[in-house]
Design a protein around this motif. Structure first.
Motif, PDB file in Angstrom:
ATOM      1  N   GLY A   1      20.774  31.311  -8.671  1.00 26.29           N
ATOM      2  CA  GLY A   1      20.202  29.944  -9.100  1.00 26.29           C
ATOM      3  C   GLY A   1      18.677  30.200 -10.034  1.00 26.29           C
ATOM      4  O   GLY A   1      18.313  31.430  -9.605  1.00 26.29           O
TER       5      GLY A   1
ATOM      6  N   ASP B   1      15.559  27.527 -11.126  1.00 27.53           N
ATOM      7  CA  ASP B   1      13.955  26.300 -11.271  1.00 27.53           C
ATOM      8  C   ASP B   1      13.479  26.404 -12.765  1.00 27.53           C
ATOM      9  O   ASP B   1      13.113  27.432 -12.540  1.00 27.53           O
ATOM     10  CB  ASP B   1      13.289  26.140 -10.291  1.00 27.53           C
ATOM     11  CG  ASP B   1      12.485  25.185 -10.391  1.00 27.53           C
ATOM     12  OD1 ASP B   1      12.642  23.774 -10.965  1.00 27.53           O
ATOM     13  OD2 ASP B   1      11.279  24.546  -9.923  1.00 27.53           O
TER      14      ASP B   1
ATOM     15  N   ARG C   1      19.393  24.819 -10.574  1.00 24.83           N
ATOM     16  CA  ARG C   1      20.393  24.204 -10.083  1.00 24.83           C
ATOM     17  C   ARG C   1      20.851  25.311  -9.483  1.00 24.83           C
ATOM     18  O   ARG C   1      20.275  26.867  -9.590  1.00 24.83           O
ATOM     19  CB  ARG C   1      21.344  24.695 -11.297  1.00 24.83           C
ATOM     20  CG  ARG C   1      22.899  24.386 -11.247  1.00 24.83           C
ATOM     21  CD  ARG C   1      23.060  23.282 -11.362  1.00 24.83           C
ATOM     22  NE  ARG C   1      24.888  23.178 -11.754  1.00 24.83           N
ATOM     23  CZ  ARG C   1      25.294  23.132 -11.150  1.00 24.83           C
ATOM     24  NH1 ARG C   1      24.817  22.362  -9.421  1.00 24.83           N
ATOM     25  NH2 ARG C   1      26.678  23.283 -10.973  1.00 24.83           N
ATOM     26  N   TYR C   2      21.797  25.731  -8.223  1.00 26.49           N
ATOM     27  CA  TYR C   2      21.661  26.531  -7.230  1.00 26.49           C
ATOM     28  C   TYR C   2      22.474  26.755  -6.292  1.00 26.49           C
ATOM     29  O   TYR C   2      23.766  25.392  -6.402  1.00 26.49           O
ATOM     30  CB  TYR C   2      20.887  26.918  -5.924  1.00 26.49           C
ATOM     31  CG  TYR C   2      20.132  25.947  -5.679  1.00 26.49           C
ATOM     32  CD1 TYR C   2      20.189  25.557  -4.315  1.00 26.49           C
ATOM     33  CD2 TYR C   2      19.796  24.895  -6.297  1.00 26.49           C
ATOM     34  CE1 TYR C   2      19.271  25.257  -3.703  1.00 26.49           C
ATOM     35  CE2 TYR C   2      18.754  23.937  -5.279  1.00 26.49           C
ATOM     36  CZ  TYR C   2      18.962  24.175  -4.181  1.00 26.49           C
ATOM     37  OH  TYR C   2      18.046  22.671  -3.848  1.00 26.49           O
ATOM     38  N   ALA C   3      23.414  27.484  -6.011  1.00 26.16           N
ATOM     39  CA  ALA C   3      24.843  26.849  -5.082  1.00 26.16           C
ATOM     40  C   ALA C   3      23.771  28.128  -3.394  1.00 26.16           C
ATOM     41  O   ALA C   3      23.428  28.273  -3.314  1.00 26.16           O
ATOM     42  CB  ALA C   3      25.858  27.613  -5.253  1.00 26.16           C
TER      43      ALA C   3
ATOM     44  N   GLY D   1      27.723  23.051  -4.797  1.00 22.33           N
ATOM     45  CA  GLY D   1      26.771  23.269  -5.800  1.00 22.33           C
ATOM     46  C   GLY D   1      25.172  22.335  -5.892  1.00 22.33           C
ATOM     47  O   GLY D   1      26.023  20.680  -5.097  1.00 22.33           O
TER      48      GLY D   1
ATOM     49  N   THR E   1      21.943  20.475  -7.263  1.00 18.98           N
ATOM     50  CA  THR E   1      21.295  20.167  -8.014  1.00 18.98           C
ATOM     51  C   THR E   1      19.939  18.947  -8.345  1.00 18.98           C
ATOM     52  O   THR E   1      19.734  18.681  -7.523  1.00 18.98           O
ATOM     53  CB  THR E   1      21.716  19.068  -9.855  1.00 18.98           C
ATOM     54  OG1 THR E   1      22.721  19.942 -10.211  1.00 18.98           O
ATOM     55  CG2 THR E   1      20.283  19.256 -10.940  1.00 18.98           C
TER      56      THR E   1
END
Length: 151
Positions: free
Chosen positions: A62, A64, A79-81, A91, A93
């Protein structure tokens, strides 16, 4: 003419602690000027998730996409997991504002949205999650987050 009936004051929302995240990051990649600041991309390399509602790891990959402003504040959009202990992948946000540094420490407020499958973590899709983001000199390669659900 009659006076309107006063509306009762609604109950103030409360907060339920969800989890703390320790997110490891790589050095920022400068991308140039945009929207009144300097855009940087900060790669997310991993991390941990621990709390009463969520536990697991932050998956690498992910990022930033932050805009650093001249006044020292930053607008963040990450956005990352996450992979939870039961194997569920979420997921995430996370967007907000981080204040200027005070004594080397920066703190901000975020709003977090989750993509979650049906099942035990489906509640996250409709939850309002607020976060506190902390950056400090004691862990320059980490971002600390704490999440609360508005109840």
């Amino acid at each position: 003419m009659t006076a309107p009936t006063p509306m009762p004051m609604p109950t103030a929302p409360g907060l339920e602690f969800v989890a703390r995240l320790r997110v490891t990051v790589a050095p920022a990649v400068p991308l140039g000027p945009v929207d009144g600041g300097q855009r940087v991309m900060i790669p997310i390399t991993g991390g941990t998730v621990a709390g009463p509602r969520l536990s697991g790891v932050v998956l690498p990959g992910g990022a930033d996409w932050a805009t650093r402003r001249a006044d020292g504040t930053s607008r963040v959009w990450a956005r990352y997991a996450l992979r939870l202990e039961d194997g569920t992948v979420l997921g995430v946000t996370n967007a907000g504002i981080v204040g200027a540094a005070i004594a080397g420490r920066r703190e901000g407020r975020t709003r977090c949205e989750f993509e979650a499958p049906d099942g035990p973590h489906g509640w996250l899709r409709d939850a309002m999650i607020l976060g506190v983001l902390t950056l400090g000199p004691e862990a320059p390669d980490c971002v600390m987050l704490a999440f609360w659900r508005v109840v």
